[in-house]
Design a protein around this motif. Sequence first.
Motif, PDB file in Angstrom:
ATOM      1  N   GLN A 115       0.819  -1.205   0.000  1.00 37.06           N
ATOM      2  CA  GLN A 115       0.000   0.000   0.000  1.00 37.06           C
ATOM      3  C   GLN A 115       0.858   1.263   0.000  1.00 37.06           C
ATOM      4  O   GLN A 115       1.989   1.263   0.503  1.00 37.06           O
ATOM      5  N   ILE A 116       0.313   2.316  -0.571  1.00 38.45           N
ATOM      6  CA  ILE A 116       0.946   3.639  -0.532  1.00 38.45           C
ATOM      7  C   ILE A 116       0.598   4.295   0.791  1.00 38.45           C
ATOM      8  O   ILE A 116      -0.577   4.315   1.189  1.00 38.45           O
ATOM      9  N   VAL A 117       1.610   4.842   1.482  1.00 39.54           N
ATOM     10  CA  VAL A 117       1.360   5.493   2.769  1.00 39.54           C
ATOM     11  C   VAL A 117       1.706   6.980   2.768  1.00 39.54           C
ATOM     12  O   VAL A 117       1.325   7.698   3.695  1.00 39.54           O
ATOM     13  N   ASP A 118       2.439   7.435   1.762  1.00 40.66           N
ATOM     14  CA  ASP A 118       2.628   8.877   1.605  1.00 40.66           C
ATOM     15  C   ASP A 118       3.149   9.199   0.218  1.00 40.66           C
ATOM     16  O   ASP A 118       3.555   8.306  -0.529  1.00 40.66           O
ATOM     17  N   VAL A 119       3.087  10.477  -0.146  1.00 37.29           N
ATOM     18  CA  VAL A 119       3.643  10.954  -1.412  1.00 37.29           C
ATOM     19  C   VAL A 119       5.084  11.357  -1.132  1.00 37.29           C
ATOM     20  O   VAL A 119       5.336  12.335  -0.427  1.00 37.29           O
ATOM     21  N   ALA A 120       6.029  10.604  -1.645  1.00 34.12           N
ATOM     22  CA  ALA A 120       7.439  10.860  -1.348  1.00 34.12           C
ATOM     23  C   ALA A 120       7.963  12.091  -2.090  1.00 34.12           C
ATOM     24  O   ALA A 120       8.663  12.922  -1.512  1.00 34.12           O
ATOM     25  N   VAL A 121       7.631  12.203  -3.366  1.00 31.04           N
ATOM     26  CA  VAL A 121       8.133  13.321  -4.173  1.00 31.04           C
ATOM     27  C   VAL A 121       7.329  13.425  -5.462  1.00 31.04           C
ATOM     28  O   VAL A 121       6.911  12.417  -6.035  1.00 31.04           O
ATOM     29  N   SER A 122       7.107  14.647  -5.909  1.00 40.02           N
ATOM     30  CA  SER A 122       6.465  14.903  -7.193  1.00 40.02           C
ATOM     31  C   SER A 122       7.516  15.502  -8.117  1.00 40.02           C
ATOM     32  O   SER A 122       8.283  16.375  -7.708  1.00 40.02           O
ATOM     33  N   TYR A 123       7.574  15.022  -9.334  1.00 40.07           N
ATOM     34  CA  TYR A 123       8.591  15.501 -10.267  1.00 40.07           C
ATOM     35  C   TYR A 123       8.129  15.259 -11.703  1.00 40.07           C
ATOM     36  O   TYR A 123       7.282  14.429 -11.962  1.00 40.07           O
ATOM     37  N   SER A 124       8.696  15.993 -12.607  1.00 39.85           N
ATOM     38  CA  SER A 124       8.362  15.782 -14.016  1.00 39.85           C
ATOM     39  C   SER A 124       9.584  15.931 -14.903  1.00 39.85           C
ATOM     40  O   SER A 124       9.683  15.281 -15.943  1.00 39.85           O
ATOM     41  N   GLU A 125      10.524  16.772 -14.492  1.00 43.74           N
ATOM     42  CA  GLU A 125      11.737  16.975 -15.287  1.00 43.74           C
ATOM     43  C   GLU A 125      12.786  15.895 -15.026  1.00 43.74           C
ATOM     44  O   GLU A 125      13.742  15.761 -15.782  1.00 43.74           O
ATOM     45  N   ASN A 126      12.606  15.135 -13.957  1.00 46.32           N
ATOM     46  CA  ASN A 126      13.627  14.169 -13.569  1.00 46.32           C
ATOM     47  C   ASN A 126      13.316  12.744 -13.999  1.00 46.32           C
ATOM     48  O   ASN A 126      13.887  11.789 -13.468  1.00 46.32           O
ATOM     49  N   ASP A 127      12.400  12.592 -14.930  1.00 47.54           N
ATOM     50  CA  ASP A 127      12.073  11.271 -15.461  1.00 47.54           C
ATOM     51  C   ASP A 127      11.666  11.476 -16.917  1.00 47.54           C
ATOM     52  O   ASP A 127      10.692  12.177 -17.192  1.00 47.54           O
ATOM     53  N   ASN A 128      12.417  10.892 -17.849  1.00 48.39           N
ATOM     54  CA  ASN A 128      12.117  11.163 -19.254  1.00 48.39           C
ATOM     55  C   ASN A 128      12.828  10.169 -20.169  1.00 48.39           C
ATOM     56  O   ASN A 128      13.566   9.296 -19.703  1.00 48.39           O
ATOM     57  N   CYS A 129      12.590  10.342 -21.457  1.00 49.36           N
ATOM     58  CA  CYS A 129      13.257   9.542 -22.488  1.00 49.36           C
ATOM     59  C   CYS A 129      14.131  10.460 -23.336  1.00 49.36           C
ATOM     60  O   CYS A 129      13.759  11.606 -23.610  1.00 49.36           O
ATOM     61  N   VAL A 130      15.285   9.951 -23.751  1.00 50.83           N
ATOM     62  CA  VAL A 130      16.257  10.738 -24.505  1.00 50.83           C
ATOM     63  C   VAL A 130      16.587  10.036 -25.820  1.00 50.83           C
ATOM     64  O   VAL A 130      16.896   8.842 -25.840  1.00 50.83           O
ATOM     65  N   VAL A 131      16.527  10.789 -26.913  1.00 51.85           N
ATOM     66  CA  VAL A 131      16.821  10.260 -28.248  1.00 51.85           C
ATOM     67  C   VAL A 131      18.256  10.622 -28.632  1.00 51.85           C
ATOM     68  O   VAL A 131      18.708  11.751 -28.407  1.00 51.85           O
ATOM     69  N   ALA A 132      18.984   9.685 -29.209  1.00 54.38           N
ATOM     70  CA  ALA A 132      20.371   9.905 -29.614  1.00 54.38           C
ATOM     71  C   ALA A 132      20.496  11.127 -30.515  1.00 54.38           C
ATOM     72  O   ALA A 132      19.718  11.305 -31.460  1.00 54.38           O
ATOM     73  N   SER A 133      21.474  11.955 -30.218  1.00 52.81           N
ATOM     74  CA  SER A 133      21.679  13.200 -30.969  1.00 52.81           C
ATOM     75  C   SER A 133      21.827  12.971 -32.466  1.00 52.81           C
ATOM     76  O   SER A 133      21.325  13.754 -33.291  1.00 52.81           O
TER      77      SER A 133
END
Length: 331
Positions: free
Chosen positions: A100-118
């Motif tokens: 079960q989830i017992v708390d919200v540890a962290v909210s983020y959006s810029e720190n999780d993503n996909c990167v395409v080779a240059s």
Amino acid sequence: MTFKSKLMGAVAATAVLAGAQGAMAQEITVGYFLEWPMPFQYAKETGMYEAAMDGTTINWVSFDTGTAMSAAMASGDVQISVSQGVPPFVVATSAGQDIQIVDVAVSYSENDNCVVASALEIDKNSAGELAGKKVAVPLGTAAHYGFLSQMNHFGVDLASLDIVDMAPAEGAAALAQGAVDMACGWGGALRRMKESGNILLTGAEKQALGILVFDATTAPANFIAEDGALLSQFLAVTAEANAMWNSGEHTAEMLPVIAKDAGMDEAATAETLAGFVFPSVEEQLSEAWLGGTAQTFMKGVADVFVASGSIDGALDSYAGTVNTGPLSAIQ
């Protein structure tokens, strides 16, 4: 009364409750991530948890993925997982694991993503050219969900991709070596990926599409039932560390400690933390988070995984996978 004194009062209150309920666990194991800096690590390294959870020995174990955390909780080796991604949690609970989830540890959006080779020179305006490419994705994680959602947004057929299951660190290395065309991940691995390529969508653009990214503190349901007071003490200390960081008054003392424990330099740690949001206890218990929105979001994640063939089926509702009791007890 300051927020800190309120929290320490809550710690004392849960200690009294624990005494009334009987002896608490004398030793627990807590899972967390390296290269994923968070305020709790200051509390971890300065003894704040042990001081509040009198008589309890805490063993800290680092993991590479949230799926590994689920496995460790299933085996009974880990009692609390800090900052487990919502997608791996959804995968586990959809398969019947009673965590079960017992708390919200962290909210983020810029720190999780996909990167395409240059070298491919592919951006959001030419994402369709990803068809036929090889992609490194840590399956069943937040990065996996983000990847699926982005491919759906761009209309890229998953069947046209060669998807390889790789932990973020491995994906970063593979992208740098030219072994894959795109890699998905988070934290330090994501920063290394960006040295070899470019993202398709920014955090704000992902949020606008409904691609939320947050982690939770999770625990086995039987541990919560048996040692809820102990868990409340743990969450109270975590909230205290978050409040210290959020105030901006303790950065100088906390940053070097967090950086060292995360295995990062201070500059990279500060950069990563700048993209993190640590909601207060009140915010976590509101409708915007554990009061209902998180449960609805998890259902959406599960349905996406089912549609992509990543999991066999979803629960009818994820309301039962959230337990706000231990967090509410520290208010």
